[in-house]
Design an enzyme around this catalytic site. Structure first.
Site, PDB file in Angstrom:
ATOM      1  N   HIS A   1      35.270  15.232   1.747  1.00 17.15           N
ATOM      2  CA  HIS A   1      34.995  13.788   1.704  1.00 17.15           C
ATOM      3  C   HIS A   1      36.258  12.952   1.503  1.00 17.15           C
ATOM      4  CE1 HIS A   1      34.596  14.015  -2.837  1.00 17.15           C
ATOM      5  NE2 HIS A   1      35.119  12.821  -2.722  1.00 17.15           N
TER       6      HIS A   1
ATOM      7  N   SER B   1      39.184  13.293  -6.658  1.00 22.88           N
ATOM      8  CA  SER B   1      38.514  14.191  -5.722  1.00 22.88           C
ATOM      9  C   SER B   1      39.523  15.016  -4.935  1.00 22.88           C
ATOM     10  CB  SER B   1      37.689  13.392  -4.722  1.00 22.88           C
ATOM     11  OG  SER B   1      36.550  12.905  -5.348  1.00 22.88           O
TER      12      SER B   1
ATOM     13  N   ASP C   1      32.219  20.889   0.673  1.00 22.40           N
ATOM     14  CA  ASP C   1      33.115  19.777   0.384  1.00 22.40           C
ATOM     15  C   ASP C   1      34.558  20.225   0.208  1.00 22.40           C
ATOM     16  OD1 ASP C   1      33.773  17.156   0.097  1.00 22.40           O
ATOM     17  OD2 ASP C   1      33.121  16.969  -1.972  1.00 22.40           O
TER      18      ASP C   1
END
Lengths: 630, 328
Positions: free
Chosen positions: A87, A200, A118
């Site tokens: 992402h 992230s 992910d």
């Protein structure tokens, strides 16, 4: 009593360690530390300081050109390969800019992606001596262990100095349901180290600065997009499972068992439904059976099953133990894909955020850009990254632009090759080259023109009622023949090879050897559809083997090579998903042609051959290239 | 002693860091997950609790989750239906019980030596992310202050104004209420509070009610000195011999639900209730120390009290908890 002593001594040290930090209460004299405890605390604090200093070097700050976002990443190889989140990389398409703590910005391209887990593998370009983080087995990590996160929260690291936040592991083996359509976090870590948007894709390190996970998402409920002390990291073990597949440049899918499970009243985990077309069913798993172990890990709840399966790439073959009518059965199961055909691609596209609006920019003269271009130049949105590339290099250069609409530097653009089903086909071609070179190295003299093979020797009985007899295997342009004793089977067409594999006959060996011969002669470009698949265990065993898939005449062949020696170990010929593939196992001594072949279907060996003579003849040149077997 | 040193050495080499793994491991078997009412409009149907007796007594936060008899899941995944054996409205503390024995539990020590800056671990079932036999979530932090609570929920001030431990970690996530605050040795320091904001600033508060405050009420409830379960062992008296809302001079709001709360609608002028300053909108929480879950329970309890005896009511008025003794 002794245990209690130990407990209190330990807690005294823990408290004392914490008390070094400002704001803590002073221990009174009765709690004074011994010299040994004091030394240990100093060592612990030094280790933490050193760990952070070391870890900062391998932390990557990802910036998407055009201001489409960004995040963090972690370098795992000196050549610049780094892990981040899908992402994080997805808004960038295939090209992004990455900063390191050394104050430099590097061009980077996407290598492979795992949209379900992910994860994304990217490569930073321009050096081959990047500092890297070291994976440590994340299975050993316990709730309560200290950890720290380094990264780019809120994309604050525009000065290229990452943020460090520390905490403990709050939970292990957590399962996080798919958020939106795709992302599923299985067996992940939960930490109270402050995780914020922008962290992230960044690393979660242990106290020594070694890598235990890749930060993925956090809980932000009720307080908007700020930290609430609950962050999640994909375990390092899972990331390593997928690494081989990510290096392939593919879009990787996750695995499923083909069965559902539930926790019974007595606490056991039982099969509540099973697909009769699944490999698990072919291995004997039935409704009501109790699952005991998957890949060496004990299963205690139905959640454990989903948790573990979520950490494997599709098609892996892993050991499973189940109990049926009081009897424990250990077996190997090939896992199926979670998504079918192009389903993953479709879901992935719908999961992507729309590209930020940006007018297409005129292509200016290529500025001279080294390894440290200024990220400030590159802050506008997307254009034609979905556009398939032209195979002609010049044309490709013309259209290759980043998410801001600016042209991608030539040297970087050379490492981008868009192809349907791939994140970046360039890296797949690299791996295919490696594959065919290693293969031809082990079967010398086979890369020029068509050739005929004649293998002869003795069969090795595989059942009690068999006796050893002579065999011959003939493969030429005219056809493929297996002769054992007085019996012979001759095939001439591709569909006959498919049929013998489907019917699980001895002649399946011809399909595997024919694929080997064809691959050696023609190479991946001419074989048929060929691609490097990634890495998987061989019959459940590690190290992970390099797998190249080649499809010809509706038969899918998987070539499994040893990662260190490059030796070809198995060729699998897959006729369909609802039957066992033919597996041809090769045994050879170093730098010699294989001296033993074994054909297996499922877990049963149907044919075992001791080769005494392997003749290879080129069609143009009938010189004898024979090599003695053992 | 030799063993101790060896063990210490092993620990040093095995982890090379003073991990909190051991204390958090020790604490896990004493933690429970509680599932009950809620699940709508952002109201989570779960919270945390911890065992306070080997016989299955569980301390937790009093909340809407307990509006039904909640389901309790022990650390090993065992699932129990529980009963609410007591609660202390002024502390928003409740004690549940499950039918089990020989369970590991927290003991409350007599002396408390806890101050700001001391390291703590908060253990809870936050966000409901560990629903089965998975470990409860463990977070680390420090005591930021010892102070009196001055908090609100929505616009209402909360009843508890006593001492709390303010924490520097985000301990008030959904589901964390009722969790345990422990020291690095695994000893209980307090119970994690509910999601509240500071009354003046609106900042979310991360706090725990200290073990020293909880010790007595929990002990009283377990010992039966402070039972709040409706007692059905007292015989039902004839209507003319027992109390009723009318005999006290209390009018309740219309009983239209299965569990209509016992809110006072009006007070008859000159009645016993008016003499002790009971007012409309007061919520009757306890009667003679027993829980009043709804109007039916109130009427049932009144039927068991002789009309010549006085009745002790605990009511909630706004954010206050008041005691009123109504004499006939």
């Amino acid at each position: 009593m002794l245990l209690r002593c130990f407990g209190s001594a330990l807690s005294r040290i823990v408290i004392a360690c914490l008390a070094i930090l400002p704001g803590a209460t002073q221990a009174d004299d009765s709690n004074a530390l011994t010299e040994q405890e004091q030394r240990w605390i100093e060592e612990f604090e030094s280790a933490r300081v050193e760990g952070i200093a070391k870890a900062k070097q391998s932390t990557v700050m990802v910036f998407v050109p055009g201001g489409g976002g960004g995040g963090s990443g972690v370098l795992i190889s000196p050549e610049g390969y780094a892990l981040t989140n899908f992402h994080v990389s997805s808004p960038a398409g295939t090209y992004m800019r990455c900063g390191l703590a050394d104050g430099k910005v590097y061009d980077a391209v996407v290598v492979g992606i795992d949209p379900v887990g992910d994860l994304a593998l990217i490569q930073l370009l321009g050096r081959n001596d990047f500092s890297t983080a070291k994976f440590v087995p994340s299975r050993r990590v316990q709730v309560g262990d200290w950890c720290f996160a380094i990264g780019n929260p809120f994309l604050l690291a525009t000065n290229l100095q990452p943020t460090v936040t520390a905490g403990i592991i709050s939970g292990v083996r957590r399962y996080q349901y798919p958020s939106g359509t795709l992302l599923e976090y299985g067996n992940c870590f939960q930490t109270d180290a402050s995780i914020n948007p922008g962290n992230s894709g960044g690393p979660l390190y242990d106290n020594q600065g070694d890598l235990i996970g890749v930060i993925g998402r956090a809980s932000f409920e009720k307080r908007g997009r700020v930290n609430v002390g609950v962050g999640y990291a994909i375990s390092g073990d899972q990331a390593q499972n997928f690494l081989g597949c990510l290096f392939s440049g593919r879009i990787v899918d996750h695995a499923t068992l083909g069965a559902t499970v539930g926790t019974d009243e007595d606490g056991s985990v039982r099969v509540t439904n099973i697909l009769s077309s699944s490999d698990a069913y072919r291995r004997g798993l039935r409704y009501g059976d109790e699952i005991i172990e998957i890949d060496g890990q004990v299963i205690q709840t139905a959640n454990d099953v989903q948790n573990l399966l979520a950490t494997f790439p599709a098609s892996w073959r892993i050991p499973i133990t189940y109990r049926q009518e009081g009897q424990s059965i250990e077996t190997l199961v090939r896992l199926a894909s979670v998504h079918r055909g192009s389903e993953l691609l479709q879901k992935m596209k719908s999961a992507l955020p729309p590209p930020p609006p940006a007018p297409p920019k005129p292509i200016g003269p290529d500025s001279e850009r080294g390894d440290t271009p200024n990220p400030q130049n590159k802050q506008t949105p997307d254009s034609d990254r979905e556009e398939p590339s032209d195979t002609k290099e010049d044309a490709r250069k013309e259209v290759m632009r980043d998410a801001a609409g600016d042209p991608i530097p030539d040297e970087t653009a050379k490492r981008i090759e868009i192809r349907e089903g791939y994140a970046n086909y360039f890296y797949n071609r690299l791996k295919q080259d490696g594959f065919i070179n290693r293969l031809r190295n082990k079967f010398p003299g086979q890369d020029a023109g068509q050739s005929s093979w004649k293998l002869s020797g003795q069969t090795i009985p595989v059942t009690a009622d068999q006796t050893a007899s002579k065999f011959e295997l003939l493969l030429s342009n005219d056809g493929y023949e297996l002769i054992i004793g007085d019996e012979s089977e001759r095939l001439t067409r591709g569909d006959e090879l498919l049929r013998v594999v489907d019917e699980q006959r001895d002649a399946g060996i011809l399909a595997c050897l024919h694929a080997l011969q064809r691959m050696l002669n023609l190479g991946p470009d001419k074989f048929g559809e060929t691609y490097y698949w990634g890495t998987m265990p061989l019959a459940g065993e590690r190290p992970l083997r390099d797998v190249t898939v080649a499809v010809h005449a509706d038969l899918e062949h998987r070539f499994l090579q040893h990662p260190e020696t490059g030796r070809l170990e198995v060729i699998e010929a897959v006729a369909g998903t609802d039957t066992d593939p033919a597996e041809l196992w090769f045994e050879s001594k170093e730098d010699q042609l294989p001296h033993r072949l074994q054909l297996r279907y499922g877990l049963t060996t149907v044919l075992s051959l001791e080769i005494t003579d392997w003749q290879m003849q080129s069609n143009e040149n009938s010189a004898d290239n024979s090599d003695e077997g053992a | 002693m030799v063993f101790l040193l060896i063990a210490l050495q092993c620990h040093v080499t095995a982890h090379a860091q003073p991990s909190m793994a051991r204390p958090s491991d020790q604490v896990q078997p004493k933690m429970v997950k509680i599932y009950g009412a809620g699940g709508l409009s952002g109201l989570e149907a779960y919270q945390s609790g911890f065992l306070v007796s080997p016989a299955g007594h569980i301390a937790t936060a009093w909340s809407y989750v307990l509006d039904v008899d909640p389901v309790v899941i022990l650390h090993d995944g065992r699932r129990f239906e529980s009963t609410i054996v007591g609660f202390e409205p002024s502390l928003e503390l409740a004690v549940l019980k499950v039918e089990a024995d020989g369970l590991p539990f927290f003991t409350f020590s007599d002396q408390e030596d806890l101050n700001w800056g001391d390291p703590v671990l908060a253990v809870s079932n936050l966000f409901g992310i560990a629903t089965g036999n998975e470990t409860a979530s463990v977070m680390q932090g420090r005591v930021a202050a010892r102070t009196n609570l001055d908090a609100r929920r929505g616009t209402f001030q909360t009843p508890y104004r006593g001492e709390v431990l303010l924490l520097d970690l985000v301990a008030n996530n959904p589901g964390a209420a009722g969790g345990a605050l422990v020291d690095p040795n695994g000893a209980i320091l307090g119970m994690l509070g509910k999601e509240l904001r500071d009354r003046k600033t609106g900042v979310w508060l991360n706090y725990a009610i200290p073990a020293s405050v909880l010790k007595k009420p929990i002990g009283d409830i377990i010992a039966g000195r402070k039972t709040t379960l409706p007692d059905e062992s007292d015989p039902l008296l004839a209507r003319e011999k027992s109390h009723s809302p009318d005999s006290l001079g209390i009018g309740l709001i219309p009983d239209v639900l299965e569990n209509t709360p016992a809110y006072i609608d009006f007070i008859q002028t000159g009645s016993s209730a008016s003499k002790v300053d009971l007012r409309p909108d007061d919520l009757i929480v306890l009667i003679n120390g027993r829980r009043v879950a709804h109007q039916r329970a109130l009427r049932d309890q009144l039927r068991r009290i002789d009309r010549r005896d006085s009745v002790t009511l605990i009511v909630q008025r706004g954010n206050e908890i008041l005691e009123r003794v109504v004499r006939p």
